[in-house]
Design a protein around this motif. Structure first.
Motif, PDB file in Angstrom:
ATOM      1  N   THR A 171      -6.110  14.188  -5.821  1.00 55.24           N
ATOM      2  CA  THR A 171      -6.389  14.601  -7.258  1.00 55.24           C
ATOM      3  C   THR A 171      -7.840  15.082  -7.333  1.00 55.24           C
ATOM      4  O   THR A 171      -8.168  15.992  -8.018  1.00 55.24           O
ATOM      5  N   HIS A 225     -10.037   9.906 -12.467  1.00 53.20           N
ATOM      6  CA  HIS A 225     -10.981  10.633 -13.666  1.00 53.20           C
ATOM      7  C   HIS A 225     -11.890   9.396 -14.039  1.00 53.20           C
ATOM      8  O   HIS A 225     -12.059   9.070 -15.459  1.00 53.20           O
ATOM      9  N   HIS A 235      -3.595   9.681 -17.554  1.00 50.39           N
ATOM     10  CA  HIS A 235      -4.582  10.665 -16.753  1.00 50.39           C
ATOM     11  C   HIS A 235      -5.807  10.314 -16.564  1.00 50.39           C
ATOM     12  O   HIS A 235      -6.516  10.605 -15.673  1.00 50.39           O
ATOM     13  N   HIS A 272      -6.975  15.685 -19.643  1.00 56.19           N
ATOM     14  CA  HIS A 272      -8.113  15.981 -19.526  1.00 56.19           C
ATOM     15  C   HIS A 272      -9.254  15.917 -20.640  1.00 56.19           C
ATOM     16  O   HIS A 272      -9.102  16.500 -21.677  1.00 56.19           O
ATOM     17  N   HIS A 308      -8.981  18.795  -8.538  1.00 50.49           N
ATOM     18  CA  HIS A 308     -10.235  18.668  -9.102  1.00 50.49           C
ATOM     19  C   HIS A 308     -11.403  18.619  -7.978  1.00 50.49           C
ATOM     20  O   HIS A 308     -11.305  18.204  -6.862  1.00 50.49           O
TER      21      HIS A 308
HETATM   22 FE   FE2 Z   1      -6.853  15.630 -13.372  1.00 49.52          FE
END
Ligand code: FE2
Length: 441
Positions: free
Chosen positions: A106, A150, A198, A262, A432
């Motif tokens: 990811t 993240h 996420h 996000h 990403h």
């Molecule tokens: Fe993401």
């Protein structure tokens, strides 16, 4: 042989996986690479080694990287991340809770001189600057939960803030590692149930979790797909925890039901108001399959309020919002994002946007009908202020069936790229990427 209609979108066009690892040196450049740029651009994505996966998000992680030094593009490499899944382990209801059952597909980050490939259901996988796999990084055995794709690096302390979420208790655990990468604390965060989480947000004083109505779905889990679905009844709220505080100081603030993959950034101001800029979907993972686009949206949370104020900052559909990461947790004026103005078949994205949230000016670069970008990351100019630096990302060009690594002056997006580094092959649409300055390795 399947016909096109039966082949899932993530196996077609520029989503189709590439079949080999490649290495190329001294790449041709159109324009000029800023000489201050010295480091590695690396981007992760799903690239199933064999066969089809049940969802685009489930393919084996492959990192594509370009090394830049002294105004030259030294090399391009693409490498699968050598996870147990790469070597044949299957994601099943039995293995789903194993934090070593990973595709590591990811995102990529760099912290404490390590480069980590991340997927939110598992431990990080460490890779080298040449994209070879080192192995799982579990903080010396201290990390017992998955690791978000993240995490946030606090520019004031160098700490790494992250969380892990699971579909069995404890559903959510928040972690902090120090600037040297030592795990300092792990704190269970009480939530109503298992939801898809996420991303999260960090300010200089707070950490903020998003408990949004995309909930665990056992039927989908049994089908070995992404085990979540939209709920009309779960509600939506943000959990706000002062950094360093005990869990008894966690407070919840309601938001209008929505989904957010996000967060661009969050910050607090002198009066105690917390501001969070996100790419907000009206809903997501709906059982009826209906899709909506995300809009850049601001949540404001004044002190002692029980519900966030919400303002849509622009009407355009966007994704992959990013800032100059030197401003993580601090007031930012600029948000960069991709314009989600194409159909899915053509890669969804057609342009790069730069929002100046102070002046209200939006700059836009349209890549043209034959080109599709992936996420752009911001590479700061050494020692300079917010927005001084470059935006870097892969752009696929259908006409030559290959991709470029494209560099913009971050302040002059509408002026077009300053450099296009031609790669010898295409980079499939992915997730990403990160600019990793040489000085941090
Ligand atoms: Fe993401």
């Amino acid at each position: 042989m399947q016909d096109k209609a039966e082949t899932p979108i993530w196996m077609r066009g520029n989503y189709e996986p590439v079949r080999e690892e490649a290495t190329a040196f001294d790449l041709p450049v159109e324009g000029s690479i800023p000489p201050e740029l010295c480091g590695l651009y690396a981007r992760n994505g799903a690239n199933p080694r064999e066969g089809e996966t049940a969802h685009w998000f489930l393919g084996d992680g492959m990192v594509h990287g370009v090394s830049i030094r002294n105004g030259k593009a030294e090399w391009y490499r693409n490498r699968w991340v050598r996870t147990p899944c790469f070597y044949g382990q299957k994601l099943t209801p039995e293995t789903a809770l194993d934090i070593r059952c990973s595709v590591a597909n990811t995102s990529v980050i760099s912290h404490a001189k390590r480069i980590l490939a991340l997927a939110e259901n598992a431990l990080p996988m460490e890779i080298t600057r040449e994209l070879d796999t080192v192995g799982f990084h579990d903080f010396g055995g201290a990390l017992k939960t998955p690791f978000t794709a993240h995490p946030k690096i606090c520019p004031l302390t160098g700490e790494l803030h992250f969380f892990g979420y699971r579909v069995v208790p404890p559903f959510l655990t928040y972690h902090v590692a120090d600037a040297e990468g030592i795990l300092l604390r792990s704190l269970e965060v009480p939530v109503k149930g298992p939801t898809m989480m996420h991303d999260f947000a960090l300010t200089s004083g707070y950490v903020i979790f998003m408990e949004l109505p995309v909930v665990f779905d056992i039927q989908r889990a049994l089908n070995a797909s992404i085990p979540f679905t939209w709920s009309d009844t779960y509600g939506a709220r943000l959990g706000i925890l002062p950094r360093g505080a005990g869990i008894e100081e966690l407070r919840w603030v309601e938001v209008e039901p929505c989904y957010v993959y996000h967060v661009a950034n969050a910050f607090e101001t002198a009066d105690g108001t917390i501001t969070i800029d996100v790419a907000r979907y009206q809903s997501a993972w709906r059982p009826d399959g209906k899709r909506t686009g995300a809009r850049l949206t601001r949540w404001r949370i004044p002190p002692r309020t029980s519900k966030a104020e919400e303002v849509q900052l622009d009407h355009q559909k966007i994704e992959f919002p990013r800032i100059d990461d030197r401003n993580t947790g601090k007031p930012h004026m600029i948000v960069y994002a991709l314009a989600n103005n194409r159909d899915l078949e053509n890669g969804s994205f057609g342009g790069l946007l730069r929002y100046d949230l102070k002046s209200g000016e939006t700059q836009h670069h349209d890549f043209g009908e034959s080109r599709t970008p992936s996420e752009f990351a911001m590479a700061p100019a050494p020692g300079a202020g917010e927005d001084e630096g470059w935006l870097i990302g892969f752009v696929y060009d259908r006409r030559r069936d290959a991709s470029d690594l494209v560099i913009f002056d971050a302040q002059r997006v509408s002026a077009g790229p300053v450099a296009r580094i031609q790669l010898p092959r295409r980079v499939p649409q992915g997730f990403h990427g990160a600019w990793i300055p040489e000085a941090t390795l």
